[in-house]
Motif scaffolding. Structure first.
Motif, PDB file in Angstrom:
ATOM      1  N   GLN A 105       2.411  10.721   8.875  1.00 60.88           N
ATOM      2  CA  GLN A 105       3.401  10.407   7.852  1.00 60.88           C
ATOM      3  C   GLN A 105       4.708  11.157   8.107  1.00 60.88           C
ATOM      4  O   GLN A 105       5.804  10.592   7.996  1.00 60.88           O
ATOM      5  N   ALA A 106       4.589  12.442   8.466  1.00 60.51           N
ATOM      6  CA  ALA A 106       5.786  13.236   8.744  1.00 60.51           C
ATOM      7  C   ALA A 106       6.526  12.700   9.960  1.00 60.51           C
ATOM      8  O   ALA A 106       7.765  12.664   9.978  1.00 60.51           O
ATOM      9  N   LEU A 107       5.803  12.257  10.991  1.00 61.77           N
ATOM     10  CA  LEU A 107       6.444  11.682  12.167  1.00 61.77           C
ATOM     11  C   LEU A 107       7.152  10.371  11.831  1.00 61.77           C
ATOM     12  O   LEU A 107       8.250  10.105  12.324  1.00 61.77           O
ATOM     13  N   LEU A 108       6.525   9.551  11.003  1.00 63.07           N
ATOM     14  CA  LEU A 108       7.179   8.308  10.587  1.00 63.07           C
ATOM     15  C   LEU A 108       8.485   8.594   9.851  1.00 63.07           C
ATOM     16  O   LEU A 108       9.498   7.927  10.076  1.00 63.07           O
ATOM     17  N   LEU A 109       8.443   9.582   8.981  1.00 63.36           N
ATOM     18  CA  LEU A 109       9.655   9.910   8.213  1.00 63.36           C
ATOM     19  C   LEU A 109      10.720  10.555   9.082  1.00 63.36           C
ATOM     20  O   LEU A 109      11.888  10.167   9.031  1.00 63.36           O
ATOM     21  N   SER A 110      10.330  11.558   9.856  1.00 64.93           N
ATOM     22  CA  SER A 110      11.319  12.355  10.580  1.00 64.93           C
ATOM     23  C   SER A 110      11.768  11.749  11.899  1.00 64.93           C
ATOM     24  O   SER A 110      12.903  11.970  12.311  1.00 64.93           O
ATOM     25  N   ALA A 111      10.908  11.023  12.571  1.00 64.30           N
ATOM     26  CA  ALA A 111      11.268  10.488  13.877  1.00 64.30           C
ATOM     27  C   ALA A 111      11.674   9.021  13.838  1.00 64.30           C
ATOM     28  O   ALA A 111      12.309   8.542  14.769  1.00 64.30           O
ATOM     29  N   ALA A 112      11.327   8.302  12.784  1.00 67.05           N
ATOM     30  CA  ALA A 112      11.675   6.877  12.723  1.00 67.05           C
ATOM     31  C   ALA A 112      12.665   6.587  11.600  1.00 67.05           C
ATOM     32  O   ALA A 112      13.778   6.123  11.832  1.00 67.05           O
ATOM     33  N   LEU A 113      12.271   6.882  10.383  1.00 67.65           N
ATOM     34  CA  LEU A 113      13.112   6.538   9.237  1.00 67.65           C
ATOM     35  C   LEU A 113      14.344   7.437   9.130  1.00 67.65           C
ATOM     36  O   LEU A 113      15.443   6.966   8.841  1.00 67.65           O
ATOM     37  N   GLY A 114      14.172   8.734   9.372  1.00 66.61           N
ATOM     38  CA  GLY A 114      15.291   9.672   9.273  1.00 66.61           C
ATOM     39  C   GLY A 114      16.449   9.336  10.189  1.00 66.61           C
ATOM     40  O   GLY A 114      17.594   9.229   9.737  1.00 66.61           O
ATOM     41  N   PRO A 115      16.220   9.145  11.501  1.00 67.50           N
ATOM     42  CA  PRO A 115      17.330   8.775  12.387  1.00 67.50           C
ATOM     43  C   PRO A 115      17.977   7.429  12.024  1.00 67.50           C
ATOM     44  O   PRO A 115      19.181   7.266  12.154  1.00 67.50           O
TER      45      PRO A 115
END
Length: 146
Positions: A105-115
């Motif tokens: 979940q953190a990777l989805l947020l920080s590496a996909a949605l955040g950028p």
């Protein structure tokens, strides 16, 4: 004056801002005004800048700040529109279903949605939307902001 002393004097407004906000817990506006007064005074009296130079760079700084405020206002507007439309809840539900573990979940947020949000909304604004998503997923507030 020696180069080291000039460098230390030039860094003094920045050190003042760090001390005023971090140590004295001064409101940011008061710290900024004190920082500006210190920088203007140093440039006029110690670095022998003219009043017209100080005013020129003051106007330049204000115009630059207006661009930053422009980006921030519309980023916050985006956050409020997403919140009012229920998109924050829908995104948190989708991410909780897509990522089985907290790490995913953190990777989805920080590496996909955040950028993606960074590119769409402007510099530094991804945290305005990603941090509430972290909180909606149950992450502690300190971890969400980190």
């Amino acid at each position: 004056m020696g180069d080291t002393i000039c460098w230390l004097l030039a860094a003094l407004p920045l050190l003042w801002a760090l001390a005023a906000i971090g140590w004295r817990k001064m409101p940011a506006m008061k710290a900024a005004l004190g920082c500006y007064a210190l920088a203007a005074g140093l440039s006029l009296f110690l670095f022998h800048a003219s009043v017209s130079e100080v005013m020129h760079f003051t106007v330049h700084g204000v115009l630059l700040a207006l661009v930053v405020v422009y980006v921030l206002v519309f980023g916050l507007l985006l956050h409020h529109v997403l919140e009012a439309g229920g998109a924050i809840g829908a995104l948190s539900t989708w991410i909780s279903r897509s990522g089985r573990t907290r790490s995913e979940q953190a990777l989805l947020l920080s590496a996909a949605l955040g950028p993606f949000l960074e590119a769409v909304s402007g510099f530094g604004l991804a945290v305005v939307i990603v941090a509430p998503l972290y909180a909606a997923l149950g992450f502690p507030a300190r971890k969400a902001m980190t």
